[in-house]
Design a protein around this motif. Structure first.
Motif, PDB file in Angstrom:
ATOM      1  N   GLY A 164      -3.797   8.012   3.989  1.00  0.00           N
ATOM      2  CA  GLY A 164      -4.723   7.038   4.547  1.00  0.00           C
ATOM      3  C   GLY A 164      -4.196   5.620   4.579  1.00  0.00           C
ATOM      4  O   GLY A 164      -4.932   4.692   4.929  1.00  0.00           O
ATOM      5  N   LYS A 165      -2.923   5.420   4.246  1.00  0.00           N
ATOM      6  CA  LYS A 165      -2.344   4.072   4.158  1.00  0.00           C
ATOM      7  C   LYS A 165      -2.441   3.326   5.492  1.00  0.00           C
ATOM      8  O   LYS A 165      -2.934   2.195   5.550  1.00  0.00           O
ATOM      9  N   SER A 166      -1.937   3.958   6.546  1.00  0.00           N
ATOM     10  CA  SER A 166      -1.902   3.283   7.846  1.00  0.00           C
ATOM     11  C   SER A 166      -3.307   3.106   8.417  1.00  0.00           C
ATOM     12  O   SER A 166      -3.578   2.116   9.110  1.00  0.00           O
ATOM     13  N   THR A 167      -4.205   4.042   8.129  1.00  0.00           N
ATOM     14  CA  THR A 167      -5.593   3.888   8.572  1.00  0.00           C
ATOM     15  C   THR A 167      -6.223   2.664   7.929  1.00  0.00           C
ATOM     16  O   THR A 167      -6.910   1.877   8.588  1.00  0.00           O
ATOM     17  N   LEU A 216       0.765  -7.858   3.635  1.00  0.00           N
ATOM     18  CA  LEU A 216       0.222  -6.541   3.332  1.00  0.00           C
ATOM     19  C   LEU A 216       1.141  -5.518   3.981  1.00  0.00           C
ATOM     20  O   LEU A 216       1.286  -5.482   5.208  1.00  0.00           O
ATOM     21  N   LEU A 217       1.755  -4.693   3.156  1.00  0.00           N
ATOM     22  CA  LEU A 217       2.875  -3.862   3.566  1.00  0.00           C
ATOM     23  C   LEU A 217       2.593  -2.399   3.236  1.00  0.00           C
ATOM     24  O   LEU A 217       2.329  -2.072   2.079  1.00  0.00           O
ATOM     25  N   VAL A 218       2.646  -1.525   4.227  1.00  0.00           N
ATOM     26  CA  VAL A 218       2.578  -0.084   4.002  1.00  0.00           C
ATOM     27  C   VAL A 218       3.999   0.437   3.892  1.00  0.00           C
ATOM     28  O   VAL A 218       4.835   0.186   4.773  1.00  0.00           O
ATOM     29  N   ILE A 241       0.872  -1.167   0.000  1.00  0.00           N
ATOM     30  CA  ILE A 241       0.000   0.000   0.000  1.00  0.00           C
ATOM     31  C   ILE A 241       0.910   1.218   0.000  1.00  0.00           C
ATOM     32  O   ILE A 241       1.692   1.421   0.932  1.00  0.00           O
ATOM     33  N   VAL A 242       0.837   2.013  -1.051  1.00  0.00           N
ATOM     34  CA  VAL A 242       1.759   3.142  -1.216  1.00  0.00           C
ATOM     35  C   VAL A 242       0.958   4.432  -1.375  1.00  0.00           C
ATOM     36  O   VAL A 242      -0.185   4.431  -1.809  1.00  0.00           O
ATOM     37  N   GLY A 243       1.606   5.532  -1.019  1.00  0.00           N
ATOM     38  CA  GLY A 243       0.975   6.833  -1.117  1.00  0.00           C
ATOM     39  C   GLY A 243       1.720   7.823  -0.250  1.00  0.00           C
ATOM     40  O   GLY A 243       2.562   7.451   0.570  1.00  0.00           O
ATOM     41  N   LEU A 262      -1.093  -1.173  -4.298  1.00  0.00           N
ATOM     42  CA  LEU A 262      -2.306  -0.371  -4.197  1.00  0.00           C
ATOM     43  C   LEU A 262      -1.886   1.066  -3.922  1.00  0.00           C
ATOM     44  O   LEU A 262      -1.199   1.335  -2.932  1.00  0.00           O
ATOM     45  N   HIS A 263      -2.265   1.972  -4.801  1.00  0.00           N
ATOM     46  CA  HIS A 263      -1.894   3.377  -4.659  1.00  0.00           C
ATOM     47  C   HIS A 263      -3.067   4.159  -4.075  1.00  0.00           C
ATOM     48  O   HIS A 263      -4.166   4.148  -4.636  1.00  0.00           O
ATOM     49  N   ILE A 264      -2.815   4.824  -2.947  1.00  0.00           N
ATOM     50  CA  ILE A 264      -3.843   5.637  -2.304  1.00  0.00           C
ATOM     51  C   ILE A 264      -3.441   7.105  -2.407  1.00  0.00           C
ATOM     52  O   ILE A 264      -2.295   7.472  -2.122  1.00  0.00           O
ATOM     53  N   GLU A 265      -4.393   7.912  -2.846  1.00  0.00           N
ATOM     54  CA  GLU A 265      -4.172   9.349  -2.973  1.00  0.00           C
ATOM     55  C   GLU A 265      -5.339  10.080  -2.329  1.00  0.00           C
ATOM     56  O   GLU A 265      -6.483   9.910  -2.760  1.00  0.00           O
TER      57      GLU A 265
END
Length: 226
Positions: free
Chosen positions: A48-51, A199-201, A41-43, A215-218
């Protein structure tokens, strides 16, 4: 052959409200994660990655939506039941290691097994610490270990319960580059050996590229795959 996802994040939103109004941290996240896959999970910071990771772990509750782990709706369970799921099926690795300072390396790794009532806790923890290269440091306390050694203890603690899912939140964030590379190589190697779903942030593009999927979160939204 398994067709259902191991983890299903179903239309998850997370909002927080204070005197200034409502802030939406996650917007309608909907994604399925198969068993044995590694996902990054990247961004940017604050995206919001850690959430999202905390909600998948059942540590935080979504405002709307839910998470299913192997078909079980985590938020249909009470907190005690969710804690039992975490203890039995999830392993965690954090940026800040989260070791108990008054316990030795061996005792830190034994603890999750003891909480599960395992009679082989000492033998399993000793074996796992040997696996991460700390067989000679069993009785050292965290304050006497380097950052890299502490994170290897955390890896041993995470894997010792043979979890279905390993959740890692910026696991190299407190380490220098060379130490971080060593720890990540060990994590990926152990993950492959155990067949765990990872599952890795991370904000590290190089680490993210080693995963099967990204997974890209923006701004709290899941971006479509490129």
């Amino acid at each position: 052959m398994r067709s259902d996802p191991l983890i299903a994040v179903e239309h998850v939103s997370r909002e927080v409200t204070d005197s200034t109004g409502t802030l939406t941290i996650l917007h309608d996240i909907d994604v399925a994660l198969p068993a044995r896959q590694s996902t990054a999970i990247v961004g940017a910071s604050g995206s919001g990655k850690s959430t999202l990771l905390a909600i998948i772990a059942g540590l935080d509750r979504p405002t709307r939506g839910t998470v299913r782990l192997d078909g079980v709706d985590l938020f249909a369970l009470d907190e005690d039941a969710r804690a039992a799921v975490r203890a039995q099926r999830l392993g965690f690795v954090f940026q800040s290691f989260q070791l108990l300072g008054h316990l030795s390396a061996l005792e830190n790794v034994m603890l999750p097994l003891e909480l599960l009532g395992r009679g082989d806790a000492r033998a399993r923890a000793t074996e796992m610490l040997g696996r991460v290269g700390l067989g000679a440091r069993l009785h050292h306390h965290p304050r006497t270990l380097s950052g890299g050694e502490q994170q290897r203890v955390a890896l041993a603690r995470a894997f010792v319960v043979e979890p279905q899912v390993l959740l890692a939140d910026e696991p190299t964030g407190s380490l220098d580059h060379a130490t971080g590379e060593t720890v990540m190589a060990l994590m990926f190697e152990m993950n492959r050996e155990a067949g765990t779903t990872l599952l890795l942030v991370t904000h590290d593009r190089g680490i993210a590229a080693r995963c099967d999927r990204q997974l890209h979160i923006e701004a709290g939204r899941l971006k479509p795959a490129a």
